[in-house]
Design an enzyme around this catalytic site. Structure first.
Site, PDB file in Angstrom:
ATOM      1  CD  GLU B  51      53.892 -11.073  52.899  1.00  0.00           C
ATOM      2  OE1 GLU B  51      53.232 -10.495  52.133  1.00  0.00           O
ATOM      3  OE2 GLU B  51      54.976 -10.857  53.416  1.00  0.00           O
ATOM      4  CG  ASP B  62      64.811 -10.914  52.963  1.00  0.00           C
ATOM      5  OD1 ASP B  62      63.604  -9.993  52.851  1.00  0.00           O
ATOM      6  OD2 ASP B  62      64.727 -12.232  52.984  1.00  0.00           O
TER       7      ASP B  62
END
Lengths: 404, 276
Positions: B51, B62
């Protein structure tokens, strides 16, 4: 303008105002956002909810706020009659509390036991902390470390009201980062927490919900001007940061196609490619941030820019999605005023009307003269004086080179 | 080529009776060239799928590790365009390892969904995870991806009921990414029991391979997940390796960490039932 019947119907079931709005959130938050929408619809259908709101408005917030004829300012410009919708007289000194009251009552109804909010200048934080104190709910306010340094009195106010102010050091440590951090908190505390967003932006149903809570401004103003003048105004105008005070004033006039809707964005040090402004509509382009598609300040790669305004409450790189839509279809018009123009208008209003306006509505005041002259002597203008300027005296002194 | 590359990888893993290790790194972190060296070394170190994050100023889902990685990347001039360039250069060195781009919607909106898909196809990337494009909002991306045979990797979460899960699976391809805890990336991990139950539920709902991520930091935790899921995703623990020491040794540190994780994931099922 044949589509106007639809204007009241927006957003659609997916939370869209044309291509704007929507629900651009992490998958973890989707069930919460859908749940919030259901709870909001139930509250809307419950007369008891409206009654509780009305009770607080009358006895706690101090509504209705007056519609005041600014006689000397009108004479100064020699144009249309200028009325102020005086939302600066609300408890906590701004329109913000209209929305906080609605959202925190809704949170309580949903059985949520913890309220979080983001704040830039601290006005929304103070309003949220105020309602939370009144309803006995714990409140955590996320605030950029940079803003905490700039807005010390409001930080202390929130603490006095029992809120926890959590400094945000990520990113640029200002309002947009505080919003990111609030979203991160929400995604982590999914069961018990209600996120009280401070403006008519964010994922659906926030833009609609905040608009409805703020529309009390426009509903009152409409009734008041009809009573005073026997007719609708030619122009209603307000400053635009996220734009909740403006949409609250505009919305009850949206189907009155002869009433012009004018928003005034913060042009900071000028609208150009230095991006030292916060005029998302006049100086940005559409994109996706904080749960909605709307006009944003961004670079060629889609990275969000910080922007600038002398007014901390307008210092945000986006704008509520409904304003983006009203701009595109031409129903509302968006002007701008620079820091210096807002400062001059602030001082003029203080001297002529004995009212210290907040720096946010000072941007609308900076354009009201042009508009008044254009509309002419027979015209009527309502300007939303959405906040008082006590909080800004240090900023203004600093800008004028005065040491307090 | 692209959805096939993901399918081929999971088919091969099934034959080998083991889970995939999916490694997340941020493009241009700490700079383009170092990132390319890491990227190039990942398959050999044991990453089965990669990824590649593309940086965004406002990464609202995040945690601190990936936030910092994004800031390092932006400071180094990182962008969606640079990310696609790294993907292209990586593909020249490796034909088989699926490469998934991961990030937020606005850089894609800015480039245009069709242009993004076309550029991905040209670069040899296989799919994307766009964190703030839930199924309600990803129609333009879906359309563009279908045209270019790319996979939309959807996220399933602990907050999803059956109705929501159906919605998530409609249009999902490649694999299903199970976000094991309600929280941001790098948050504390879910318990093994909770993950096992969740994976079993997801397997009843879909034939897509199930990848589990969020909060997986160490080989032991990765191995525990690898016994039940089709893939384990490690991100924050990898990008932390870039930050913790001399930049000159960042490549070495990251690849060492990946080797340790890979070893654990590869032996997880073989060692099942044996005392720890």
């Amino acid at each position: 303008m044949d589509a106007r019947r639809n204007w009241q119907d927006l957003p659609d079931s997916e939370g869209r105002f044309g291509v704007y709005g929507g629900r651009f959130v992490a998958e973890t938050l989707m069930p919460l956002v859908l749940d919030l929408e259901r709870a909001y619809r139930q509250a809307q259908a419950d007369p008891g909810f409206a009654e509780t709101m009305a009770e607080f408005w009358t006895h706690y917030v101090g509504r209705p706020s007056p519609l005041y004829f600014a006689e000397r300012l009108t004479a100064h410009y020699g144009g249309a009659k200028i009325y102020f919708k005086r939302d600066e007289l609300n408890h906590t000194g701004a329109h913000k509390i209209n929305n906080c009251l609605g959202q925190v009552l809704l949170a309580q109804r949903m059985g949520k036991t913890r309220i979080i909010a983001e704040t830039g200048a601290g006005q929304h934080g103070v309003a949220t902390a105020t309602i939370c104190a009144r309803l006995g709910l714990p409140c955590v306010v996320f605030m950029g470390a940079t803003d905490i340094e700039r807005q010390k009195p409001n930080v202390f106010r929130m603490k006095l009201l029992g809120a926890e102010v959590r400094p945000v050091t990520s990113g640029a440590a200002t309002l947009k980062d505080a919003m990111n951090e609030a979203l991160r908190d929400w995604v982590t505390n999914v069961a018990d927490t209600f996120y009280c967003i401070g403006t008519a932006a964010g994922p659906h149903p926030y833009p609609e919900m905040v608009r409805e809570f703020q529309s009390v401004i426009g509903r009152e103003a409409r009734a008041q001007i009809l009573l005073r003048e026997g007719r609708l105004p030619d122009v209603v105008m307000a400053c635009i940061g996220g734009g909740s005070n403006a949409i609250g004033l505009f919305h009850p006039f949206i189907d009155d196609e002869d009433v012009r809707l004018i928003g005034v964005e913060a042009a900071g040090r000028g609208i150009d490619d230095r991006f030292e402004h916060s005029a998302a509509i006049n100086g940005g382009r559409p994109g996706v941030l904080h749960g909605n598609r709307t006009y944003l300040l961004q670079d060629a790669d889609g990275q969000i820019l910080e922007g600038h305004s002398i007014s901390a409450g307008l210092d945000y790189p986006g704008v509520g999605p409904e304003h983006s839509y009203l701009h595109d279809i031409g129903r509302a018009h968006y002007l701008s005023a620079t820091d210096d123009e807002a400062l001059a208008a602030f001082q003029l209003c203080a001297r002529l009307e004995g009212i210290l306006p907040a720096l946010e509505p000072s941007h609308a005041l900076a354009r009201v003269g042009d508009v008044a002259k254009e509309v002419g002597r027979d015209g009527l203008i309502i300007l939303n004086l959405c906040g008082r300027g006590d909080k800004d005296v240090f900023t203004v002194a600093d800008a004028l080179g005065v040491t307090l | 080529m692209s959805t096939q590359r993901i399918c081929a990888k999971f088919a091969a893993l099934k034959r080998a009776n083991r889970a995939a290790l999916i490694v997340y790194i941020m493009a241009s972190d700490p700079d383009h060239e170092t990132c390319f060296e890491i990227l190039k070394g990942l398959p050999e170190a044991g990453a089965d799928i990669i990824e590649l994050g593309f940086p965004f100023t406002d990464p609202m889902a995040d945690g601190p590790s990936v936030q910092k990685a994004g800031l390092r990347a932006l400071r180094a001039g990182g962008s969606l365009r640079q990310t696609l360039d790294l993907a292209r250069r990586f593909r020249e060195t490796d034909a088989d390892t699926p490469l998934i781009l991961m990030g937020y919607a606005n850089p894609i909106e800015s480039m245009g969904y069709d242009a993004f898909a076309a550029n991905m196809g040209n670069a040899g990337a296989d799919g994307a995870i766009v964190v703030d494009l839930p199924s309600e909002e990803d129609a333009p991306l879906r359309e563009a991806f279908t045209k270019h045979d790319l996979s939309i990797i959807r996220l399933a979460t602990p907050t999803a009921n059956d109705q929501r899960l159906t919605k998530v699976l409609d249009g999902a391809s490649g694999f299903l990414y199970y976000v094991s805890v309600a929280g941001v990336t790098g948050a504390s991990a879910a318990t093994t029991g909770a993950i096992e139950t969740a994976v079993a539920r997801l397997k009843r709902a879909t034939d897509l391979p199930i990848a589990v991520g969020f909060g997986v930091r160490e080989p032991v935790a990765a191995a525990a997940i690898a016994r039940h899921a089709n893939a384990v995703v490690v991100g924050s623990a990898i990008v932390d390796e870039i930050a913790i020491g001399e930049p000159a040794k960042a490549v070495e540190r990251v690849l060492r960490k990946v080797r340790l994780l890979s070893e654990a994931v590869r032996s997880a099922r073989a060692l099942e039932g044996t005392p720890a």
